[in-house]
Design a protein around this motif. Structure first.
Motif, PDB file in Angstrom:
ATOM      1  N   MET A  31       0.843  -1.202   0.000  1.00  0.00           N
ATOM      2  CA  MET A  31       0.000   0.000   0.000  1.00  0.00           C
ATOM      3  C   MET A  31       0.879   1.254   0.000  1.00  0.00           C
ATOM      4  N   ILE A  34       2.716   1.554  -3.392  1.00  0.00           N
ATOM      5  CA  ILE A  34       1.817   1.975  -4.471  1.00  0.00           C
ATOM      6  C   ILE A  34       1.398   3.428  -4.309  1.00  0.00           C
ATOM      7  N   GLU A  35       1.098   3.818  -3.065  1.00  0.00           N
ATOM      8  CA  GLU A  35       0.690   5.210  -2.838  1.00  0.00           C
ATOM      9  C   GLU A  35       1.811   6.170  -3.256  1.00  0.00           C
ATOM     10  N   ILE A  38       1.878   6.464  -6.978  1.00  0.00           N
ATOM     11  CA  ILE A  38       0.767   7.306  -7.454  1.00  0.00           C
ATOM     12  C   ILE A  38       1.118   8.779  -7.240  1.00  0.00           C
ATOM     13  N   LYS A  39       1.637   9.053  -6.039  1.00  0.00           N
ATOM     14  CA  LYS A  39       1.962  10.441  -5.676  1.00  0.00           C
ATOM     15  C   LYS A  39       2.980  11.027  -6.660  1.00  0.00           C
ATOM     16  N   LEU A  43       2.530   5.573 -11.573  1.00  0.00           N
ATOM     17  CA  LEU A  43       1.726   4.363 -11.733  1.00  0.00           C
ATOM     18  C   LEU A  43       0.576   4.537 -12.709  1.00  0.00           C
ATOM     19  N   LYS A  44       0.515   3.652 -13.693  1.00  0.00           N
ATOM     20  CA  LYS A  44      -0.645   3.652 -14.594  1.00  0.00           C
ATOM     21  C   LYS A  44      -1.662   2.599 -14.153  1.00  0.00           C
ATOM     22  N   GLY A  45      -1.157   1.505 -13.596  1.00  0.00           N
ATOM     23  CA  GLY A  45      -2.069   0.467 -13.140  1.00  0.00           C
ATOM     24  C   GLY A  45      -1.277  -0.682 -12.549  1.00  0.00           C
ATOM     25  N   ALA A  46      -1.939  -1.471 -11.721  1.00  0.00           N
ATOM     26  CA  ALA A  46      -1.285  -2.644 -11.143  1.00  0.00           C
ATOM     27  C   ALA A  46      -2.364  -3.633 -10.752  1.00  0.00           C
ATOM     28  N   GLN A  47      -2.087  -4.905 -10.961  1.00  0.00           N
ATOM     29  CA  GLN A  47      -3.067  -5.934 -10.585  1.00  0.00           C
ATOM     30  C   GLN A  47      -2.316  -7.193 -10.163  1.00  0.00           C
ATOM     31  N   PRO A  48      -2.798  -7.823  -9.107  1.00  0.00           N
ATOM     32  CA  PRO A  48      -2.281  -9.167  -8.821  1.00  0.00           C
ATOM     33  C   PRO A  48      -2.970 -10.153  -9.764  1.00  0.00           C
ATOM     34  N   TYR A  79       2.873  -4.475 -12.665  1.00  0.00           N
ATOM     35  CA  TYR A  79       2.787  -3.028 -12.442  1.00  0.00           C
ATOM     36  C   TYR A  79       3.028  -2.363 -13.786  1.00  0.00           C
TER      37      TYR A  79
END
Lengths: 127, 425
Positions: A31, A34-35, A38-39, A43-48, A79
């Protein structure tokens, strides 16, 4: 900024050996990681990815779809990031909590091939 | 835990600003074209909070609680309305993923992002393609968390009328494709001017002559100040002198707010006001902003109006007001704004510095301007000059005319008092 795909690879079920407490710590670390991405606008996107799946192979008319986890190493997530160059993308990958929590974790850093500047400028001539 | 019977008031009032923040953030998430959705989600969150707290009592950090409800609702809405709505905003994508939703929400609801989103909302609400009436209604609704009936009460109009204004505002946003963003570069200067104009208009809705409920009017002034403070806090907005000047003007004026009426709610002139009632702290903040506004050589209408207001604020009593400085300021002001209203105000300083007769001559030069002859203050001012010049018969006639034209009972009353004093001399 260029686009990169960071593919997370684990050996077998790399996170199964984590205690519930460690799993929670791992999630918290993700978390924060990732935060931060983003800040910074990285980050464009991420998924498990769920560990189960199928692998399709063969040729049209003669397809096979076998179980996914036959190989030792599997992709457990991705990611999709923005970075200045491959070096920055590598640095971002190194910051991933995978390395601190999962033994043998590897991250594949792959530049995404995007449409080149000035491409597709050949217009039909009308003939 | 707070008393349960305070809940409706708490939700209504204390959370106005929280709801302004939430609408701004959710508009960023859903996109400006889904402003209505953002407002609905905030409304639902407030209702849910209120219902829950009425039953369970108010939690220790009600604000965090409310934000949590809104975050959850936002995620639900994105999932549910996925096929119905088109989201342009890029953050929606991150909110769809279990892995990134929570960190993305933490980022979006951080202090800095909320501040930026409120500023984006300010620039959107104050976009020149929206009519001024609608701009103010929209700002009060989205940024200040006023309900539609409250806005209607503040403007002394009907709920239908406010709904119409809001509808037109949303239509303008769609038609002009106004982006939800803080303008940069050359665009910024122009847009910032428009923002300050709207804020000043909102302030004057609250400040100008007694209309409607006093508490609501004071709140409009406070809201105008709050919006200007959000603009002033943004680092990328430079130079800030005009914002500072507007803040100075608003603080200095509002420092006299409570002295403008007597115990029975009758309007008092500057001369009649008890200066002990002027708010010392607000005055000091106003003077501080005026100093900040003078950091370089920029000079706006707000600078001059604030300096004039400061001249009144620093005078020990009405008699020691520095009228010649005020007249010099008006002389500069009319080079920037030659409107009849500014010239009318300037004539008061002329009467003090030169003579009532010269002020009367000045009034004659604006008499033929459109609408000024229908404006009660023109005749009331003229009456003052005539009294000072000893022309009591003409003064009575002017006062009677002013009383006929005055839009509000409290003003008629003020003028009638003046007239009765005149006739008993």
């Amino acid at each position: 900024m260029k686009e990169f795909m960071l593919l997370i690879r684990n050996e077998g079920d790399g996170k199964a050996s984590l205690s519930p407490e460690q799993q929670q710590q791992f999630i918290n670390a993700c978390m924060v990681y990732i935060e931060d991405l983003i800040k910074k606008g990285n980050l464009k996107g991420a998924q498990p990815l769920i560990r189960d799946g199928r692998i399709v192979s063969g040729t049209p008319g003669a397809f096979k779809d076998g179980p996914y986890n036959e190989s030792k190493e599997i992709i457990v997530g991705y990611y999709h990031i923005l970075a200045k160059d491959i070096d920055e993308a590598i640095d971002i990958a190194k910051g991933n909590p995978e390395f601190a929590f999962v033994k043998g974790a590897r991250i594949e850093v792959r530049p995404i091939k995007t449409r080149e500047e000035g491409a597709n400028k050949d217009y039909p001539t009308g003939k | 835990m707070t008393e349960r019977n305070n809940i409706p008031q708490l939700v209504d009032h204390l959370f106005r600003h929280e709801s302004g923040k939430l609408v701004s953030v959710l508009t960023r998430i859903f996109g400006i074209e889904n402003l209505d959705l953002a407002e609905d989600v905030v409304q639902d969150s407030l209702v849910e909070a209120m219902t829950h707290w009425e039953y369970k009592g108010i939690p220790d950090n009600p604000s965090a609680w409310l934000f949590r409800v809104a975050k959850n609702k936002a995620l639900t809405v994105i999932g549910r309305e996925d096929h119905k709505r088109k989201y342009i905003s890029s953050v929606v994508h991150l909110l769809r993923s279990e892995l990134t939703a929570e960190p993305a929400l933490n980022h979006l609801f951080s202090e800095e992002e909320i501040q930026d989103d409120q500023l984006r909302m300010i620039f959107t609400c104050c976009h020149p393609s929206i009519s001024p009436d609608s701009q103010i209604a929209l700002a009060l609704k989205t940024l200040c968390g006023f309900s539609i009936p409250e806005i209607a009460r503040a403007f002394l109009t009907t709920v239908d009328n406010i709904n119409q204004r809001l509808k037109r505002a949303r239509q303008s946003i769609r038609e002009a494709a106004i982006p939800f963003d803080i303008p940069r570069g050359k665009e910024l200067d122009k847009r910032l001017d428009a923002v300050l104009e709207t804020i000043y208009l909102l302030f004057n809705e609250g400040y100008s002559a007694s209309k409607g409920n006093d508490i609501i009017r004071y709140e409009l002034c406070e809201e105008a100040i709050r919006l200007a403070q959000i603009v002033a806090a943004e680092k990328t907005i430079q130079p800030k002198e005009n914002v500072e000047a507007l803040l100075a003007l608003m603080f200095l004026n509002v420092s006299r707010f409570k002295a403008r009426q007597d115990g029975e709610g009758r309007l008092l002139t500057m001369e009649e006001q008890d200066r002990e009632l002027w708010d010392e702290q607000l005055r000091a903040i106003g003077l501080y902003h005026l100093q900040e506004a003078s950091r370089n050589n920029s000079l706006s209408v707000y600078h001059i109006l604030a300096t004039i207001s400061a001249q009144h604020s620093i005078a020990a009593d009405y008699a020691s007001t520095d009228w010649s400085s005020i007249l010099s300021l008006y002389d500069i002001l009319i080079t920037l704004d030659h409107s009849p209203l500014i010239r009318l105000n300037r004539s008061v300083a002329i009467a003090k510095v030169k003579s009532p007769r010269e002020a009367l001559a000045e009034l004659e030069t604006i008499r033929n301007e459109p609408a000024i002859d229908k404006y009660y203050l023109f005749h009331a001012t003229q009456a003052e000059f005539l009294i000072q010049a000893g022309e009591h018969a003409q003064a009575s006639a002017a006062l009677e005319q002013a009383i006929r034209l005055a839009p509000l009972y409290s003003i008629k009353e003020l003028l009638t008092r003046r007239l009765s004093r005149l006739t008993t001399i």
